[in-house]
Every structure is written in C-alpha cells, then in structure tokens.
Design an enzyme around this catalytic site. Structure first.
Site, mmCIF file in Angstrom:
data_model
loop_
_atom_site.group_PDB
_atom_site.id
_atom_site.type_symbol
_atom_site.label_atom_id
_atom_site.label_comp_id
_atom_site.label_asym_id
_atom_site.label_seq_id
_atom_site.Cartn_x
_atom_site.Cartn_y
_atom_site.Cartn_z
ATOM 1 N N HIS A 110 0.813 -1.159 0.190
ATOM 2 C CA HIS A 110 0.062 0.130 -0.001
ATOM 3 C C HIS A 110 0.854 1.201 -0.150
ATOM 4 C CE1 HIS A 110 -2.534 3.158 1.828
ATOM 5 N NE2 HIS A 110 -3.567 2.384 1.018
ATOM 6 N N GLU A 165 -3.099 -0.483 -4.160
ATOM 7 C CA GLU A 165 -4.298 -0.775 -3.447
ATOM 8 C C GLU A 165 -4.749 -2.298 -3.336
ATOM 9 O OE1 GLU A 165 -5.989 1.415 -1.678
ATOM 10 O OE2 GLU A 165 -4.855 3.279 -2.433
ATOM 11 N N HIS A 172 -8.597 -0.392 6.872
ATOM 12 C CA HIS A 172 -8.970 -1.282 5.840
ATOM 13 C C HIS A 172 -9.654 -2.330 6.426
ATOM 14 C CE1 HIS A 172 -5.582 0.725 4.173
ATOM 15 N NE2 HIS A 172 -6.078 0.633 3.007
ATOM 16 N N CYS A 207 4.380 -18.617 4.969
ATOM 17 C CA CYS A 207 4.017 -19.498 6.129
ATOM 18 C C CYS A 207 3.170 -20.685 5.431
ATOM 19 C CB CYS A 207 3.648 -18.720 6.893
ATOM 20 S SG CYS A 207 3.585 -19.566 8.587
#
Length: 283
Positions: free
Chosen positions: A86, A91, A123, A185
């Site tokens: 961002h 965006e 957000h 991950c």
C-alpha cells in the site's frame, strides 16, 4: 521470581472443544508490536493495478484428536506485506471463497503497534465485507487490473483453499497472465488447489512453514493436537521445491512467485514484493 506460563491450549468458549494457543506459545511467538520497518517508497506507483488478497473465511481446523484449533489468517503475515504494498502505491481488494468475512488469529494481532493497527482499522471493512472469489474469477481476463494475488498465512489457509476450484482458477489466471503470486508460511497450501488440474507451478521453488515445525507445535500447546495432514509433503508431490527446512525469516523469489517462511518473514516479504512490483509496473 520467574512466572511460569502454561503450555496448555486455552479454551475458546465460542465453539465446542475448540482451543487457542497456550499462554507459553503466545509469549514465544507473538508480540504487541511488529517488526515493521523499511517502508520507504519515494516514487510510489500511481496506476490502476491492485492486489487481490485471497483470505481465509473459516476459523476452526480439526486436529488428529478431534479438538479444534481456533485459527484464521495471521495478522502479521497479512498486514505487514500489505502495509508495504500500500505504501508503494498498490491498493488491494479482499476475496474469500464464500464471500463471508475474513477470519483472523486475533491472539496474534500487534495491538500496540502504532502503524499497523491504524492501517488495519483503515482497511477493516475490506476484510469484513470481502468479494466472493467465484465472482472475481468470473470477471478475470487478460486486461484485469490485478497485478498480484496474495495469499496470507495462518493455519486458516489449510481450510478450504487447497480444494477450491476458484483458488485454482485465480492462480492459473495470474501465472498465465504474468502476474505476481505472493504468499508466506501456511499460505502456499493454497497452491494445492492446482494439483487436480493444470499445474503451472511444477518445478517452482518456494519458502513455506516447515512440516517439521508443525509437528512440534502441539508440544508447547500452540495447537491442541497434531495436524491430520501436512501441506509441505503435498506440495512436494506436485513438483514444488521447498527450499527451507527451518524458520529464519527467509524470503525467496522464483520468477514472479514471492514467498516467505513464517511471520518472521512478513516484513521482508513486504519489502521484496513492493520492490519487485514497482520495478515491473513503474511508468
């Protein structure tokens, strides 16, 4: 006097036989502030391209003894890469398989972080009101504005995403159309959605959370039981190479596939993704 924290998983009273990580494991693997740094993008992107986040929409992961692990997307693994992207001018939109809200591992939220928490609040509505992934997939074409697909980590990525035809279609679109795919991950478990059809990730190298580490986490009460399957084993069966066998915060780039090994890689992955995408899309 040293206070001993418990290694017993903590009861999640919102569901029968469900558990959060133990006090001990949270003391070892979570922090009230993140390691966010290096957010320096003096010439941010100003165009129309954006990120599609494929988030988890289910909280409870069954373990081998029938107990449920209360999970979701890991906040650090989700928010730090997005913070960098961002700041670099990209965006993002959020989609889940069901179109229902994103589930977070709130017990890992860096609730005292003066940068990450305002970013999350700004957000939050995107995560609470995501798009339905099937609707996004139906609209994809060569001119779609998504520059990347980002699949955050957390054990929630093991639920639904590996079997989703919509996840497979989104990934196939991204790779066919030379877009970035970013994950870390447990997020790469979503790549397993490709194993039952065309698999454009065959031969790629990635970082991911090691199966060996997942097999150890019940010992400290991080999970209330062992997993019933291990995503690293399955990724290797579909021709992918996991280059790490430990957790060091490592990140890796293989063409436009950008991956990290754990929450400790979230900041570095964010920087890598921002730099690579700025290089690709800067006018």
């Amino acid at each position: 006097m040293t206070v001993q924290t418990s290694k017993n998983p903590q009861v999640d009273i919102a569901e029968d036989n469900a558990f959060f990580p133990s006090e001990y494991s949270l003391s070892q693997y979570t922090s009230p502030v993140s390691d966010l740094d290096g957010v320096d993008y003096p010439k941010p992107y100003r165009g129309k391209h954006k990120i599609l986040v494929i988030a988890a929409d289910e909280r409870y992961l069954p373990t081998d003894n029938g107990k449920l692990f209360s999970t979701g997307n890991h906040p650090i693994e989700t928010l730090l890469p997005l913070y960098h992207l961002h700041a670099a001018g990209f965006e993002f939109e959020v989609a889940t398989i069901s179109g229902l809200m994103t589930k977070f591992e709130y017990w890992a939220m860096p609730h005292k972080d003066e940068k990450v928490m305002p970013f999350f609040e700004q957000h939050k509505s995107l995560f609470r009101n995501p798009k339905k992934l099937a609707d996004v997939v139906a609209s994809l074409n060569a001119d779609s504005e998504y520059a990347a697909i980002f699949v955050p980590g957390g054990h929630g990525a093991l639920i639904g995403l590996p079997e989703s035809q919509d996840v497979a279609a989104a990934l196939q679109w991204a790779i066919k159309n030379d877009r970035f795919v970013i994950s870390l991950c447990h997020g790469p478990a979503a790549f397993l959605a490709l194993r039952h059809s065309d698999n454009p990730l065959n031969g790629y190298s990635i970082c991911a959370f090691p199966d060996a580490a997942d097999k150890q986490t019940p010992d400290i009460g991080y999970m209330p039981g062992h997993l019933t399957w291990y995503f690293g084993e399955e990724l290797k069966k579909m021709g992918m190479n996991i280059i790490n066998d430990d957790i060091t915060g490592r990140v890796h780039k293989d063409r436009k596939r950008l991956t990290g090994d754990s929450p400790f890689a979230a900041n570095a992955l964010g920087k890598l993704a921002a730099q690579e995408m700025l290089a690709a899309y800067a006018s």
